[in-house]
Each structure stands twice: as C-alpha cells, then as structure tokens.
Design a protein around this motif. Structure first.
Motif, PDB file in Angstrom:
ATOM      1  N   PRO A  94       4.042  -5.478  10.621  1.00  0.00           N
ATOM      2  CA  PRO A  94       3.006  -5.891   9.822  1.00  0.00           C
ATOM      3  C   PRO A  94       2.316  -6.772   8.909  1.00  0.00           C
TER       4      PRO A  94
ATOM      5  N   GLY B 106      -0.756  -4.636   5.833  1.00  0.00           N
ATOM      6  CA  GLY B 106      -0.115  -4.066   6.360  1.00  0.00           C
ATOM      7  C   GLY B 106       1.034  -4.092   4.932  1.00  0.00           C
TER       8      GLY B 106
ATOM      9  N   GLN C 147      -3.195  -4.257  10.727  1.00  0.00           N
ATOM     10  CA  GLN C 147      -2.673  -4.930  10.170  1.00  0.00           C
ATOM     11  C   GLN C 147      -1.407  -5.384  10.250  1.00  0.00           C
TER      12      GLN C 147
END
Length: 327
Positions: free
Chosen positions: A306, A310, A298
């Motif tokens: 992220p 994510g 992620q």
C-alpha cells in the motif's frame, strides 16, 4: 522486557556483543529455523517496531547493522523527530524534558503519558544499543502510563510496515492508535511462511489478542495443501492460548490483477483456504483481507504494497472491523 532501568518493548531477547546490544523480536533459538534462505533469517532479526521506553532524561547511543535505518522519537503520543542511524557509526540522541508540552496543561485522554520517552525502530533494519547515559534516575513506564491492551500481529511485509515512510504511519501502528492498543509487530516481510517454530512461539507470547495475516508470502512458494496445513497449525496454536484470535486472508495484491489465469486462480485458492480454516473454528474472527486493502489506487507501483494513503485507509477499515472485539 526490563533492562538497565528501561523497558524494551517488542523485544524477546537481547545479546551483548562488541557491536552493541542486539534486540531480538523473536527468541534466538528459532531465528535459524525460520524461512528457507538467508534473507528470511535476516528479516527475523530486524528490530521492527521495537521500542526503548523510559521516564527520565538520558543520552542514548544507537547503531545499525547491515543497513542504515531510522528511529522515531516520541514523548508519549507526541512525535519529536526522526533520526537516521547509519551503519558502522554511533549516533547519540539527547532526550530531555522542557518542550511546550511541559509548559501547558493538556486536558484530554492520551494513550501514553507525556513523560514516557519512546524510541521506536523502523521496519527495515537491525538496530543496536551502544549506551544509555542516565542524566539522573530512569525508570520503566508504569502500567497506567501505557495502553492496557496488547495485540500481537504476525504477517507479511505489509504487516511488517513496507512502504510506510514512517513506521508510525504504517497500517499496523495506526491501527494500534485507533484501538488504543500496543502492537507487537511480528511481521516478516517476504518471509511469513507459518513455520511450526513460529506457531509455537506465538503460543507463548505475552499479549491480549493475536492477529494473523496469512498466505500472501506463500502463494507460489508452497503448494496450497502445505499452506493449509501450516496455517491451520498457527491458528490452532493461537486459539489454544484462549486469547481472541483474528485471521486475515491475503490482502489484494498483484497476482489478483494478473492476466495469467493460473496465477490469479492460485491467489483466489489461498484466499478460500483461509475462509475454510475460519469455518473450522467458531471462536476465530475472520476478516476478508480484500475488504481492507481493496482499491488499486491505494497501492504503490508494485501493486503489492500500500501507499501511505493505503496504509491509512487500511488502518481505518481494520480498526472498525476490530472495534467490537472484546479482548
């Protein structure tokens, strides 16, 4: 803040200059007391998650300082478009009704009234207002036209919105949608250092809930005992408001994957200090950040921020963790 018949959401102060009207997420008197270098103070001036909101029709003219950036245009919950704002240029955007959402009945619950224009500033630049040319009467949104609850979020670059291609797809913005709450983004990319001045500001901010994502930016910059001291003060200031307060320990990050034992252990120590702070306050809700951002797939390639996937998964997990909090 109400200014010129519009609401400036997530804005504490404005400053009228020859380069446009600057919007500040924080009181001006603390801007130069945040961080340890120019970059930190620049981040504090970013218009992250600031919004121009109104009902009516107008031509708005915006600009950008230091760097180019984007705004997203919404009518209530409905996204209209994204607009590039270039440094040193004036960009005019016409906001007028007459879209399909005006022609068809919409029989479902929405966070925002479809009559409310929302011009949302992305996380990585300093936007300014040059002009709002009113095509008739404008007014700020009424309370029943926006979400009734507001969450203030203070944290690192992930909370700030880093690596989200659209601000509206950042985990914080998405969490707000899932919780039906407005999010005051006080993220400080690379600059979340838990200063006393920041803590004292949080104590005065108008909101219903305070979410603190602490520690990530201080690992390796401040010793653990200094982090504990500063973070404890931020938490105490938040709790002293009587508002629901959430402490999130550092999300999984590159240091947790390090082959250097000292670096990996230091990251774990900061995580444990957040748990220690949580154990000292029975009214504090603690969330283990590593359960919110937990899967290496992620991340982007920096193993710190992220990916778009994510951000989305984080929002889903965090909203579940917060859904039962009564604020």
């Amino acid at each position: 803040m109400i200014w010129n018949d519009v609401e400036l959401f997530n804005v504490e102060e404005i400053e009228e200059t020859g380069a446009g009207i600057r919007l500040y997420r924080f009181p001006k008197n603390i801007l130069n007391k945040i961080g340890i270098e120019y970059f930190n103070r620049y981040v504090a001036r970013m218009t992250t998650g600031c919004e121009i909101r109104f009902v009516g029709e107008a031509m708005i003219t915006l600009g950008a300082m230091e760097e180019d950036g984007y705004v997203e245009i919404f009518r209530g919950d409905f996204q209209c478009r994204r607009q590039l704002i270039k440094k040193g240029e004036k960009t005019s955007i016409q906001l007028s009704y007459g879209q399909a959402i005006d022609k068809y009945p919409l029989k479902y619950n929405m966070q925002y009234s479809k009559d409310v224009w929302r011009v949302v500033f992305a996380h990585d630049f300093c936007g300014v207002i040059y002009d709002i040319d009113k095509y008739g009467q404008l007014r700020p949104p009424r309370k029943d036209e926006v979400p009734s609850k507001t969450i203030l979020a203070y944290g690192s670059s992930i909370t700030h919105g880093a690596n989200s291609n659209l601000y509206s797809l950042s985990y914080l913005a998405r969490t707000g949608v899932l919780l039906n709450a407005q999010m005051l983004n006080k993220g400080m990319g690379g600059s979340c250092f838990c200063e006393k001045e920041m803590a004292n500001y949080i104590k005065t901010a108008e909101c219903d809930c305070i979410m603190l994502e602490l520690g990530a930016n201080m690992i390796g910059v401040f010793p653990p005992d200094e982090f504990y001291k500063r973070a404890s003060y931020v938490v105490k200031c938040a709790l002293n408001t009587g508002k629901k307060t959430v402490l999130i320990s550092p999300y999984l990050n590159c240091k947790d994957f390090s082959s250097n034992d000292d670096e990996r252990n230091l990251s774990e120590e900061f995580h444990k200090l957040c748990k220690k702070i949580a154990s000292e306050h029975k009214d504090l809700l603690f969330i283990d950040g590593k359960t919110i951002l937990s899967d290496v797939s992620q991340f982007t390639t920096d193993l710190t921020h992220p990916s778009m996937l994510g951000h989305n998964i984080m929002a889903e997990k965090l909203s579940i963790a917060l859904i039962n909090i009564n604020f």
